[in-house]
Design an enzyme around this catalytic site. Structure first.
Site, PDB file in Angstrom:
ATOM      1  N   TYR A 156       0.863  -1.179   0.000  1.00 51.62           N
ATOM      2  CA  TYR A 156       0.000   0.000   0.000  1.00 51.62           C
ATOM      3  C   TYR A 156       0.901   1.231   0.000  1.00 51.62           C
ATOM      4  CZ  TYR A 156      -3.909   2.968   1.773  1.00 51.62           C
ATOM      5  OH  TYR A 156      -4.869   3.923   1.958  1.00 51.62           O
ATOM      6  N   LYS A 185      -1.556  -1.176  -4.045  1.00 51.04           N
ATOM      7  CA  LYS A 185      -2.489  -0.065  -4.123  1.00 51.04           C
ATOM      8  C   LYS A 185      -1.655   1.213  -4.149  1.00 51.04           C
ATOM      9  CE  LYS A 185      -5.972   2.669  -1.720  1.00 51.04           C
ATOM     10  NZ  LYS A 185      -6.663   2.974  -0.442  1.00 51.04           N
TER      11      LYS A 185
END
EC number: 4.3.3.7
Length: 315
Positions: A156, A185
């Site tokens: 992330y 992400k």
């Protein structure tokens, strides 16, 4: 190596039952965590909220991230939110739980817990507060991946919040070492980072957009989809972007993207997280208020946002 099991078989190395790998794709809602005015998590409201998102056609769920105030919750609270989300989803859509922490022991504990409750993966922010170099970031992810070699992991990247940047080379190195690191992400807000991740990594590596204003562009350029905060409150237009692109209707997709970008602009003009929860309240979902040090919205702010969302035809 990561065991991509086709069904309910037993992994001979770990003795655990394997489940089919469900990579994230499409629109994944970055879910809020219902919290009451006393600062306590309203666990009993989670099933109705998840049911609401599933009814709206969401493609996946991402609890305990930034929108879910994960870093403001205790370890036990994060575990229970994860458990309830997985239970309510009941296999209908993938659930990937944010388990990142500045405390490596907590990050490992939460990631192991996510695996054990039947989640479809875990996502982790890098260490934050301290400025760390590439070697430290690699050590952080390696320590976690070593503990759950049979479980999908997503990196992330959110440098605006954590200060430390995930470069494409870091992801390339980690993916080469750990086949269970399946995706990233990217919430850097810089579209060149998305392009660079796509260029540096294999075609089947899952690159998910974390900027709701760039979903249309990223999917057109081969992205897997998005983990979207706006989808927590207004999943319909966000889902429409992805599904219209897949159906070949780019005009409808671009129209939906424009609406989502306007929603994002409205939400970002109010206190963090509070706007998503207030919008859900307008839609009949009891999401409560943010936990301190975040603040809720004033009556004047609530009235103004009601007008703004109504002008978009959303209320």
């Amino acid at each position: 190596m990561y065991k991509k099991c086709p069904g309910p078989k037993i992994d001979q190395m770990s003795g655990r039952q394997c489940k089919e790998v469900k990579k994230l794709k499409g629109i994944v809602a970055a879910t809020v965590t219902p919290i009451d005015h006393f600062g306590k998590v309203n666990f009993q409201e989670i099933p109705e909220f998840i049911s609401f998102l599933l009814d709206k056609g969401i493609h996946g769920l991402f609890p305990c991230g930034s929108t879910g105030e994960g870093i403001l919750l205790s370890t036990d609270e994060r575990k229970k939110v994860a458990e309830l989300t997985v239970k309510e989803a009941s296999g209908q859509v993938p659930v990937v739980i944010h388990t990142g922490s500045i405390d490596i022991h907590e990050a490992i504990e939460l990631t192991v817990h996510a695996r054990n409750i039947g989640a479809d993966g875990a996502a982790l922010i890098p260490p934050y507060y301290y400025s760390v170099d590439e070697a430290a970031i690699l050590d952080y992810y390696r320590s976690i991946a070593q503990e759950v070699k049979d479980f999908p992991l997503y990196i992330y990247n959110i440098p605006g919040n954590v200060k430390n940047v995930i470069s494409p080379m870091i992801v390339v190195k980690l993916h080469a070492e750990f086949s269970n690191i399946l995706g990233i992400k990217d919430s850097s807000m810089d579209f060149m980072n998305f392009i660079n991740f796509k260029a540096a990594l294999p075609g089947d590596f899952c690159v998910l957009m974390g900027n709701d204003a760039q979903i249309y562009s990223s999917v057109l350029m081969g992205g897997s989809g998005a983990i979207a905060a706006t989808a927590s409150a207004f999943p319909e237009p966000v889902v429409e972007i992805y599904e219209s692109i897949k159906a070949g209707d780019l005009n409808a997709a671009l129209k939906a993207q424009k609406i989502v970008t306007e929603i994002r602009t409205i939400f970002r003009s109010y206190p963090p997280v509070a706007s998503y929860k207030k919008a859900l309240e307008f839609r009949g979902i009891k999401a409560g208020v943010p936990r301190l040090p975040l603040r809720g919205m004033t009556d004047e702010e609530s009235e103004r946002m009601t007008r703004e969302l109504s002008n978009l035809g959303l209320l």
